[in-house]
Enzyme design. Structure first.
Site, mmCIF file in Angstrom:
data_model
loop_
_atom_site.group_PDB
_atom_site.id
_atom_site.type_symbol
_atom_site.label_atom_id
_atom_site.label_comp_id
_atom_site.label_asym_id
_atom_site.label_seq_id
_atom_site.Cartn_x
_atom_site.Cartn_y
_atom_site.Cartn_z
ATOM 1 N N ASP A 222 51.733 49.440 38.604
ATOM 2 C CA ASP A 222 50.633 49.894 39.698
ATOM 3 C C ASP A 222 51.342 49.453 40.928
ATOM 4 O O ASP A 222 52.067 48.508 41.199
ATOM 5 C CB ASP A 222 49.600 49.037 39.348
ATOM 6 C CG ASP A 222 48.418 49.310 40.449
ATOM 7 O OD1 ASP A 222 47.667 50.408 40.216
ATOM 8 O OD2 ASP A 222 48.384 48.615 41.455
ATOM 9 N N ARG B 147 51.565 50.191 32.755
ATOM 10 C CA ARG B 147 51.386 50.901 33.955
ATOM 11 C C ARG B 147 51.761 50.016 35.231
ATOM 12 O O ARG B 147 51.154 49.179 35.641
ATOM 13 C CB ARG B 147 49.879 51.182 33.943
ATOM 14 C CG ARG B 147 49.773 52.194 35.183
ATOM 15 C CD ARG B 147 47.999 52.464 35.126
ATOM 16 N NE ARG B 147 47.430 52.968 36.358
ATOM 17 C CZ ARG B 147 47.329 52.415 37.600
ATOM 18 N NH1 ARG B 147 47.150 51.110 37.689
ATOM 19 N NH2 ARG B 147 47.115 53.184 38.599
ATOM 20 N N ASP C 169 39.490 44.913 44.827
ATOM 21 C CA ASP C 169 40.137 46.178 44.519
ATOM 22 C C ASP C 169 39.812 46.742 43.232
ATOM 23 O O ASP C 169 40.833 47.009 42.621
ATOM 24 C CB ASP C 169 41.660 46.408 45.068
ATOM 25 C CG ASP C 169 42.233 47.437 45.094
ATOM 26 O OD1 ASP C 169 41.531 48.565 45.373
ATOM 27 O OD2 ASP C 169 43.394 47.685 44.979
ATOM 28 N N HIS D 100 51.772 43.637 44.979
ATOM 29 C CA HIS D 100 51.401 42.555 45.788
ATOM 30 C C HIS D 100 50.422 41.562 44.819
ATOM 31 O O HIS D 100 50.271 41.970 43.608
ATOM 32 C CB HIS D 100 50.340 43.154 46.621
ATOM 33 C CG HIS D 100 49.212 44.246 45.987
ATOM 34 N ND1 HIS D 100 49.593 45.387 46.209
ATOM 35 C CD2 HIS D 100 48.141 44.215 45.423
ATOM 36 C CE1 HIS D 100 48.623 46.209 45.442
ATOM 37 N NE2 HIS D 100 47.899 45.256 45.021
ATOM 38 N N ARG E 269 34.474 55.234 45.094
ATOM 39 C CA ARG E 269 35.092 55.331 44.201
ATOM 40 C C ARG E 269 34.082 55.201 42.734
ATOM 41 O O ARG E 269 34.626 55.602 41.701
ATOM 42 C CB ARG E 269 36.738 55.193 43.807
ATOM 43 C CG ARG E 269 37.361 55.687 45.031
ATOM 44 C CD ARG E 269 38.912 55.040 44.765
ATOM 45 N NE ARG E 269 38.747 53.565 45.133
ATOM 46 C CZ ARG E 269 39.960 52.934 45.331
ATOM 47 N NH1 ARG E 269 40.883 52.967 44.912
ATOM 48 N NH2 ARG E 269 39.848 51.330 45.741
ATOM 49 N N GLU F 213 53.089 54.447 38.180
ATOM 50 C CA GLU F 213 51.965 54.717 38.969
ATOM 51 C C GLU F 213 52.557 55.282 40.502
ATOM 52 O O GLU F 213 52.342 54.335 41.368
ATOM 53 C CB GLU F 213 50.802 53.717 38.899
ATOM 54 C CG GLU F 213 49.438 54.245 39.714
ATOM 55 C CD GLU F 213 49.177 53.867 40.934
ATOM 56 O OE1 GLU F 213 48.449 54.470 41.705
ATOM 57 O OE2 GLU F 213 50.053 52.862 41.482
ATOM 58 N N HIS G 81 40.621 56.830 37.753
ATOM 59 C CA HIS G 81 39.645 55.831 38.355
ATOM 60 C C HIS G 81 39.576 56.110 39.886
ATOM 61 O O HIS G 81 38.743 55.408 40.430
ATOM 62 C CB HIS G 81 39.985 54.490 37.651
ATOM 63 C CG HIS G 81 41.186 54.057 38.240
ATOM 64 N ND1 HIS G 81 42.442 54.541 37.822
ATOM 65 C CD2 HIS G 81 41.463 52.967 39.157
ATOM 66 C CE1 HIS G 81 43.486 53.717 38.378
ATOM 67 N NE2 HIS G 81 42.900 52.993 39.410
ATOM 68 N N ASP G 82 40.875 56.490 40.305
ATOM 69 C CA ASP G 82 41.061 56.528 41.707
ATOM 70 C C ASP G 82 40.637 57.943 42.365
ATOM 71 O O ASP G 82 39.997 58.864 41.762
ATOM 72 C CB ASP G 82 42.447 56.497 42.124
ATOM 73 C CG ASP G 82 42.946 55.112 42.429
ATOM 74 O OD1 ASP G 82 42.097 54.341 42.900
ATOM 75 O OD2 ASP G 82 44.111 54.865 42.144
#
Length: 637
Positions: A275, A273, A132, A175, A511, A317, A386-387
């Site tokens: 996430d 950040r 990811d 996660h 992406r 985020e 970046h997404d």
């Protein structure tokens, strides 16, 4: 403060000055900490407080002298991150400068741009690919092997601090990689570590949860649960089969993350950040996003950080709807007590919408409907990251602007994938959901704004319009109020990078088309105004330098969205005791004449546009707005 806590602190800290400082912070933030963990962990709260105190003291004692000095400076100047000189630069370390040591060689470039905040994505050791993009963390206490060592990280943080640049690190809360030691121990039979995750013997409960859950990656990771043969159980995996969701209802998970955050805070990380924070709490019958416990946990973590390392900020985020997003900066009992920063996703989406439609009316309505943030917090404003871009436009906002929400979202996907007649954009559809009709978009700033096609056609006029669109977008990002995020390569108008298809690790995730490697040969020519990259760099640098001189752009000040008399033009006003500022943004390629009375009525008798450095002629009868022009106007008198 209880006698027991006072005794523990006195025993741990021999220096009177150290003890007084810690006690003062503990007395201030312990009530916030206790209230939030009581809300989440109930009868375990007192035990947790007893475990947390010696833990916090250990990290407090280990904090270096220069970081303690930074703590003191920022405690005395709590709005340091809201000031008008703030500018964030966001990049992948290996795509910007190969590794952490390479970043050192590029600090002059960042300083030239005026960067005061550097977000390096992602830094912690991930599982082997696929991972990811690095967000499947295998070890939270190790830097990625290809980027360097923990010592390299600490040295870089020190070098940045000397230049007054804060370091931001990604911290994935929802996660871990299935190779993480917690997951490994769970598969080896550790009952304790099985409780770190959500696991199920059969599909009964997972199927019940699935009725209300969404799919994040429907193309390559459908569903939210994965069968694990070794564990012989179903595991909750929101994002990918190899990313195991953590069970935050287990207080041991909370303690683990306290240790992780304080470890890196003591290595010099200024901003975490957070996430995937929206997903960390699970409740049957909901979509398991944005639940109240998320904010209780954030408040608890922030209280710990305020006691040990108050120089550190949290950035949420949370790419969610406005009515949900505002809670990440604090509402009600959490007001001003959770994250210090949050992404203004709605502003980003609405800018793209206005550029496609040449109409700012939906943007105006959406911002007018947007909840007001706490004065102590700040938005992170941006045009790209970046997404992918998801079209988070509510049906209610669309209806107020005379649009049909679903149809407009479909139009935007068509426009930015180049499938709409007359579109100047070149983007890629990411994760089309056949069931919901959702189609997100990948693409670089310049390619989505038409530069790629203009260069292919050799059309100088179209190239000019493309650069003007990008500068307009960044002017609004810089002028709205908050910490503006500059995504790597935007300053040079770097186009889409289609070579990602040649890399097996990236080929399935488009992406990567907008995650290019930095072109340093191009960067060397950044001062050439005869090129598109020079025009973008110089134009953006001018906006950044202009912003730093305008106290109206301090993030504590609100942004008032005025009713515009021209659909293509957005009009904002930023109040300030030193004089208000009014801003105009023309979202079309046509010349506009905005009625002058908007200035007269607000007392702008000697209006000066700071971007162009020119005075507006009140006798002209209108404000001339060139295609994609942007004006930041104050009353010189």
């Amino acid at each position: 403060m209880s006698f027991q806590a006072e005794s523990v602190i006195k025993k741990a800290l021999r220096s009177k000055a150290e003890r007084q400082m810690f006690e003062a912070r503990y007395q201030r933030y312990a009530p916030d900490l206790l209230a939030s963990i009581e809300s989440v962990y109930g009868h375990q709260a007192l035990r947790l407080m007893q475990e947390l105190l010696p833990l916090m003291l250990d990290f407090y004692k280990e904090r270096s002298e220069d970081l303690r000095q930074l703590d003191l400076e920022r405690m005395l100047r709590p709005d340091w991150f809201q000031e008008e000189n703030m500018l964030a630069y966001v990049c992948y370390t290996e795509r910007f400068a190969d590794d952490l040591q390479g970043i050192h060689q590029k600090l002059d470039y960042l300083s030239e741009l005026g960067v005061t905040y550097l977000h390096l994505m992602p830094l912690l050791q991930p599982r082997p690919a696929p991972n990811d993009g690095g967000y499947a963390v295998q070890d939270y206490l190790q830097v990625r092997e290809d980027l360097g060592t923990t010592e390299d990280m600490e040295q870089l943080a020190t070098a940045l601090r000397k230049r007054k640049i804060s370091l931001c690190m990604d911290l994935v809360l929802n996660h871990v990689a299935q190779e993480h030691q917690w997951a490994e121990k769970a598969r080896q039979g550790s009952e304790r570590h099985k409780e770190y995750f959500h696991t199920y013997l059969d599909r009964t409960l997972p199927d019940q949860y699935e009725r209300t859950l969404q799919e994040v990656f429907p193309d390559f990771a459908p569903g939210n649960f994965t069968w694990n043969e070794t564990l012989n159980r179903w595991v909750w995996t929101t994002f990918n089969s190899w990313q195991w969701d953590l069970n935050w209802s287990n207080s041991e998970v909370f303690l683990e993350f306290v240790k992780i955050i304080l470890y890196w805070a003591n290595k010099g990380v200024d901003v975490f950040r957070l996430d995937a924070i929206a997903f960390i709490w699970k409740r049957m019958g909901t979509d398991c996003q944005n639940l109240p416990e998320v904010h209780d946990i954030t408040q608890a973590l922030r209280a710990v950080v305020r006691i040990v390392a108050p120089a550190v900020l949290f950035k949420a985020e949370a790419i969610v709807a406005p009515d949900k997003l505002i809670h990440y900066l604090g509402r009600g009992q959490h007001y001003g007590k959770v994250s210090d920063l949050a992404y203004h996703n709605s502003l980003m989406v609405q800018i793209w919408s206005s550029l496609a439609s040449r109409n700012a009316f939906l943007l105006q309505k959406a911002l007018q409907n947007f909840p007001e943030k706490p004065t102590s917090a700040s938005w992170a404003t941006y045009i790209r990251c970046h997404d992918d871009i998801g079209w988070a436009i509510s049906d209610e906002d669309a209806a107020q602007a005379g649009l049909h929400g679903e149809s407009h979202r479909r139009f935007l996907s068509d426009f930015y994938s180049g499938n709409f007649s007359g579109s100047h954009a070149r983007g890629l559809v990411f994760q089309e959901n056949k069931r919901t009709g959702d189609r997100r978009i990948s693409g670089s700033l310049s390619s989505l704004n038409g530069l790629e096609i203009a260069l292919e056609q050799g059309d100088l006029h179209l190239q000019h319009l493309s650069i003007e669109r990008s500068l307009l977008a960044y002017a609004l990002v810089l002028g709205y109020g908050g910490i503006p995020l500059l995504y790597m390569g935007d300053e040079l108008a770097l186009p889409n990078d289609y070579s990602f298809t040649e890399n097996p690790e990236h080929a399935m995730d488009n992406r990567w088309v907008h995650r290019p490697r930095m072109d340093w040969n191009l960067a060397e020519k950044r001062h050439d105004p005869g090129t598109s990259y020079g025009q973008m760099f110089l134009g953006l640098k001018h906006l950044i330098e202009t912003r730093k001189m305008l106290p109206q752009l301090h993030a504590a000040q609100p942004a008032w969205v005025l009713n515009s008399e021209i659909p293509a033009v957005l009009v904002l006003e930023r109040p300030h005791p030193m004089g208000h500022m009014i801003q105009f943004y023309n979202f079309s390629e046509h010349h506009m004449q905005y009625p002058i009375h908007v200035l007269w009525e607000r007392g702008y008798t000697q209006p000066l546009d700071h971007i162009s450095g020119t005075h507006l002629d009140l006798h002209l009868g209108y404000i001339p707005l060139a295609p994609y022009s942007r004006l930041w106007v104050t009353n010189q008198g």
